[in-house]
Write a protein that holds these residues in place. Structure first.
Motif, PDB file in Angstrom:
ATOM      1  N   THR A  76      42.196  38.597  46.295  1.00 11.06           N
ATOM      2  CA  THR A  76      41.674  39.943  46.055  1.00 11.06           C
ATOM      3  C   THR A  76      42.334  40.571  44.838  1.00 11.06           C
ATOM      4  OG1 THR A  76      41.277  40.222  48.428  1.00 11.06           O
ATOM      5  CG2 THR A  76      41.302  42.215  47.083  1.00 11.06           C
ATOM      6  N   LEU A  77      43.635  40.317  44.655  1.00  7.47           N
ATOM      7  CA  LEU A  77      44.324  40.820  43.469  1.00  7.47           C
ATOM      8  C   LEU A  77      43.685  40.272  42.197  1.00  7.47           C
ATOM      9  CD1 LEU A  77      48.104  40.578  44.447  1.00  7.47           C
ATOM     10  CD2 LEU A  77      46.872  42.662  43.855  1.00  7.47           C
ATOM     11  N   LEU A  78      43.405  38.980  42.185  1.00  7.66           N
ATOM     12  CA  LEU A  78      42.791  38.377  41.009  1.00  7.66           C
ATOM     13  C   LEU A  78      41.402  38.959  40.761  1.00  7.66           C
ATOM     14  CD1 LEU A  78      43.829  34.643  41.521  1.00  7.66           C
ATOM     15  CD2 LEU A  78      44.763  36.255  39.859  1.00  7.66           C
ATOM     16  N   THR A  79      40.656  39.232  41.844  1.00 10.99           N
ATOM     17  CA  THR A  79      39.337  39.852  41.704  1.00 10.99           C
ATOM     18  C   THR A  79      39.461  41.258  41.142  1.00 10.99           C
ATOM     19  OG1 THR A  79      38.512  38.561  43.585  1.00 10.99           O
ATOM     20  CG2 THR A  79      37.231  40.497  42.940  1.00 10.99           C
ATOM     21  N   CYS A  80      40.450  42.011  41.614  1.00  9.34           N
ATOM     22  CA  CYS A  80      40.664  43.381  41.119  1.00  9.34           C
ATOM     23  C   CYS A  80      41.000  43.392  39.634  1.00  9.34           C
ATOM     24  CB  CYS A  80      41.780  44.051  41.914  1.00  9.34           C
ATOM     25  SG  CYS A  80      41.335  44.459  43.622  1.00  9.34           S
ATOM     26  N   CYS A  81      41.640  42.310  39.152  1.00  9.12           N
ATOM     27  CA  CYS A  81      41.961  42.243  37.720  1.00  9.12           C
ATOM     28  C   CYS A  81      40.706  42.240  36.857  1.00  9.12           C
ATOM     29  CB  CYS A  81      42.782  40.990  37.426  1.00  9.12           C
ATOM     30  SG  CYS A  81      44.483  41.044  38.034  1.00  9.12           S
TER      31      CYS A  81
END
Length: 454
Positions: A76-81
């Motif tokens: 999810t962190l990578l998606t938020c980036c």
């Protein structure tokens, strides 16, 4: 309509609108939208974006944003980036978040490095490596060919593998290139240990010998055992060599003179493993820095103090069953703080300060599953078919690798782990080199090595 009349009309309409139920309000808005022109629709769109699409991550103080981000999983962190440049900037500046997800994968984190982009890169590399472990793509294999008879003795250190064979020779190999660096004539080797200048061998002919690599000359011979010598260890600082034998004894020798200084008795089975190591913890019977000798047979591990005073008495005898119903495997490990040994029930870990069992890892098939090496984060195990990487935090298997039909010795000397620093936590640099080596029926040595992590 002048402004005064408009304001009275607007106030009346607003009062009527507030008196409607939700369905009536929605119908009223739909009707007004249908009557609106391009200018009104543009105004409505801009206003709604401001009202409904507030960027809370941008509005929050960084401390609160970082706190919220710590609750997100890595994917999810990578998606938020990818949401926008501002989100990417905020997430990429949160060092603690990326250090945390690295630790979850079993990666070491250096607190002195506060560059979040660095730790994000480490995480991406770590994720790739863990996926390779799961998908059986983390390792490659190769073979060392050169012996003409059974290879029983193996020892690995700093990229070099020493092999001792029934063909009366010992060879030193560069694991990276597969080239033989030295080959010298010896006796039948049951165990080997080496450094830059010398090789120490224990033999099935009941002797121990010390050889010089550069010339192949025998520097010293140690005679006194009445059974095969299965394990040796030595320390140049103490000028001491220790050996464990099938005659149920442990002998302490002067490394330079070859004289037997002491014979330690008490074992009632073959002594298959001896380890000479400094203690790193303090207890009632030893202090940090004291030299400790561990010796193991089929059922017991004995702890001996071994310093400048050679004559010593057994400090402690460790076992996993008082009635000797449970056998120990000869994969004894001691790092100065913990003693680890596997048995027919599972893997046991003792605290060296208290000699108490602090952990037992039960395995589904411990009779066939052998321990290779045990770290702080991972353990390396194997059976007749696979090499296994276990995550010690969850005791789940993180990955496995198929093995060929090899010669698995009950005494445990015809296979070994290579580089073991990664078992205390991967760091992106220690996942390289030798992982596992075993002798094969065709007298070659089968190697499992880390695949280069791109």
């Amino acid at each position: 309509m002048d402004n005064t009349a408009f304001e009275r009309w607007l106030e009346s309409v607003s009062a009527t609108f507030l008196s409607l139920n939700d369905q009536q309000r929605n119908q009223s808005l739909d009707h007004l939208i249908s009557l609106s022109g391009a200018a009104q629709l543009r105004h409505l769109s801009n206003g709604l974006e401001t009202l409904l699409k507030r960027d809370f991550l941008r509005l929050l103080p960084l401390e609160l944003a970082f706190y919220l981000l710590r609750w997100l999983d890595p994917q999810t962190l990578l998606t938020c980036c990818l949401v926008c440049k501002q989100w990417n900037k905020v997430i990429n500046s949160c060092t603690e978040v990326w250090q945390g997800v690295c630790r979850e994968l079993g990666w070491k984190t250096d607190e002195s490095i506060q560059d979040a982009a660095h730790w994000k890169g480490v995480y991406l590399k770590a994720k790739l490596r863990m996926m390779q472990l799961k998908d059986q793509e983390a390792f490659v294999t190769s073979s060392l060919i050169g012996h003409s008879a059974r290879v029983y003795a193996l020892y690995y250190k700093d990229g070099l593998l020493c092999t001792g064979s029934d063909d009366l020779s010992a060879k030193l190999w560069d694991v990276r290139t597969g080239q033989c660096i030295y080959g010298i004539q010896t006796h039948t080797c049951a165990t080997v240990k080496f450094d830059e200048q010398k090789l120490v061998t224990g033999s099935f002919d009941n002797t121990v010998a010390c050889w010089e690599w550069s010339t192949g000359a025998k520097i010293q011979q140690f005679r006194g055992h009445t059974g095969a010598v299965f394990s040796v260890d030595y320390n140049d600082e103490l000028d001491v060599l220790v050996s464990g034998s099938a005659d149920f004894s442990v002998k302490v020798w002067s490394l330079s003179a070859g004289a037997c200084l002491n014979t330690l008795t008490g074992h009632t089975e073959w002594v298959t493993k001896v380890i000479l190591q400094k203690s790193e913890v303090e207890s009632v019977v030893h202090s940090p820095g004291d030299y400790i000798l561990l010796s193991a047979d089929k059922y017991e591990i004995k702890v001996w103090p071994l310093g400048r005073e050679i004559n010593c008495k057994c400090l402690k005898t460790l076992s996993v069953s008082e009635d000797r119903s449970i056998s120990l495997q000869p994969r004894l490990q001691f790092d100065g703080r913990y003693i680890v040994c596997s048995s027919d029930l599972g893997v046991y870990q003792w605290d060296f300060a208290s000699f108490e069992i602090i952990r037992v890892i039960k395995m589904q098939d411990p009779a066939n599953l052998s321990l290779l090496s045990f770290g702080e984060v991972f353990a390396l195990l194997f059976d007749n078919h696979f090499l296994y990487v276990m995550d010690l935090r969850t005791e789940a298997i993180s990955g496995r690798w198929p093995l060929p039909a090899y010669r698995k010795s009950k005494r445990g000397s015809s296979f070994l782990a290579g580089v073991t620093s990664w078992l205390n936590g991967l760091d992106g640099g220690n996942d390289s080199g030798l992982v596992f080596a075993t002798s094969m029926p065709d007298h070659s040595i089968h190697l499992v090595l880390w695949k280069e992590n791109g």
